[in-house]
Design an enzyme around this catalytic site. Structure first.
Site, PDB file in Angstrom:
ATOM      1  N   HIS A 195      69.706  33.414   3.424  1.00 19.13           N
ATOM      2  CA  HIS A 195      70.994  32.946   4.098  1.00 19.13           C
ATOM      3  C   HIS A 195      71.011  33.073   5.388  1.00 19.13           C
ATOM      4  O   HIS A 195      71.911  32.396   6.025  1.00 19.13           O
ATOM      5  CB  HIS A 195      72.168  33.674   3.180  1.00 19.13           C
ATOM      6  N   ASP A 242      68.382  31.194  -0.723  1.00 16.88           N
ATOM      7  CA  ASP A 242      69.856  31.592  -0.336  1.00 16.88           C
ATOM      8  C   ASP A 242      70.542  32.109  -1.635  1.00 16.88           C
ATOM      9  O   ASP A 242      71.066  31.259  -2.482  1.00 16.88           O
ATOM     10  CB  ASP A 242      70.534  30.586   0.335  1.00 16.88           C
ATOM     11  N   SER A 264      77.144  29.743   7.404  1.00 20.82           N
ATOM     12  CA  SER A 264      78.065  30.161   6.072  1.00 20.82           C
ATOM     13  C   SER A 264      79.351  29.873   6.140  1.00 20.82           C
ATOM     14  O   SER A 264      79.646  28.581   6.345  1.00 20.82           O
ATOM     15  CB  SER A 264      77.668  31.582   5.991  1.00 20.82           C
TER      16      SER A 264
END
Ligand code: 9J3
Length: 291
Positions: free
Chosen positions: A228, A196, A149
């Site tokens: 995610h 996601d 991320s």
């Protein structure tokens, strides 16, 4: 040489021939997705760095020499435990892996990029540091960065600014709006999740991949139905859980990527660019790759 000794030598020779794989079984992604041949050890007493608060160094304890290095950053509000499975997996396949905690849980991607490059410097330093268990074992010119991320955004920022110091980059469910990574010159594996909701692929991983220069190897691997956290560790934190189990798939592809582009083991090229096996393709919602 008497007749008995000769006889024994002939037997040994025959045994050697018999145990040599004929039509040698090459590597395959399924095998690379399982724990590798090395025992993993780890330690946390490392030279402090301003750019991150703590780190763990995983390494293949029963491999003698020539470890490539991988540094991995977690995402927003995450810590090492959220990425630790990569440390175990990659070290079991022969790499020295540094997972890190950012100084602040909310550090932005740019700070995560600095932390990753400081981690690369730390790994290089372990090769010469008096008292390091890895002294003389790390190949400083075989370094890769990874991250989740905002750590994936940091991975791409690090590669965009410092490709000359790296050999590969692997962002997973990367987060960074309006980003352009066209200065990356290392082979980059972009791992994404179809559903996601935190870093939607349409705004993050897919444009990240598309901004990469097609002149060097790149791959976009999007997990069907993946959230995610598909490339994160399983932890007690329900909010941060992978929703589908794809560690075998991701672990296999990432190890092949690192063995090809860090270690230069060409027998891994066909695994990545020769068409993925049907069972893997069936788990992907989008795939694109170029050598
Ligand atoms: O590292 C991440 O999971 C970033 C996603 C995020 O919530 O960014 C918004 C500030």
């Amino acid at each position: 040489m008497n007749i008995t000794v000769k006889f024994r030598l002939v037997i040994l020779l025959l045994l050697a021939i018999a145990s040599t794989p004929i039509g040698a079984q090459g590597p395959d992604l399924e095998t690379l997705g399982r724990p590798g041949p090395y025992q993993v050890a780890w330690f946390t007493q490392l030279p402090p760095r301003d750019e991150f608060s703590a780190a763990t160094l995983y390494f293949p304890a029963n491999k003698g020499l020539d470890f490539g290095g991988v540094v991995i950053a977690p995402g927003f509000l995450e810590q090492q435990e959220n990425i630790s499975w990569w440390g175990n997996h990659l070290a079991s396949h022969g790499f020295a892996v540094l997972t890190l905690d950012t100084n602040e849980l909310r550090d932005d991607p740019a700070l995560r990029a600095e932390a990753l490059m400081a981690g690369v410097a730390l790994l290089r330093g372990e090769n010469t540091r008096q008292g390091s268990g890895l002294r003389g074992k790390i190949l400083g010119d075989r370094m890769a960065v990874m991250g989740h991320s905002m750590g994936g955004g940091g991975t791409l920022l690090a590669a965009n600014a410092h490709s000359a110091e790296l050999k590969a980059a692997i962002p997973f469910t990367s987060w960074l709006p309006d980003a352009d990574f066209s200065a990356v010159t290392v082979p980059t594996l972009v791992i994404a999740g179809e559903i996601d909701r935190i870093a939607p692929v349409a705004d993050h991983a897919w444009p990240h991949y598309q901004s990469l220069n097609a002149a060097q190897p790149r791959m976009y691997l999007e997990i069907g139905g993946g959230n995610h956290f598909i490339a994160n560790s399983e932890t007690d934190n329900a909010r941060l859980q992978p929703n589908v189990d794809v560690h075998d798939l991701l672990g296999g592809v990432a190890v092949a990527w690192l063995k090809l582009f860090l270690d230069g083991e060409e027998e891994h090229r066909a695994l990545l660019f020769g068409g993925l096996p049907n069972d893997i393709q069936g788990r992907l919602s989008r795939f694109e790759a170029s050598e």
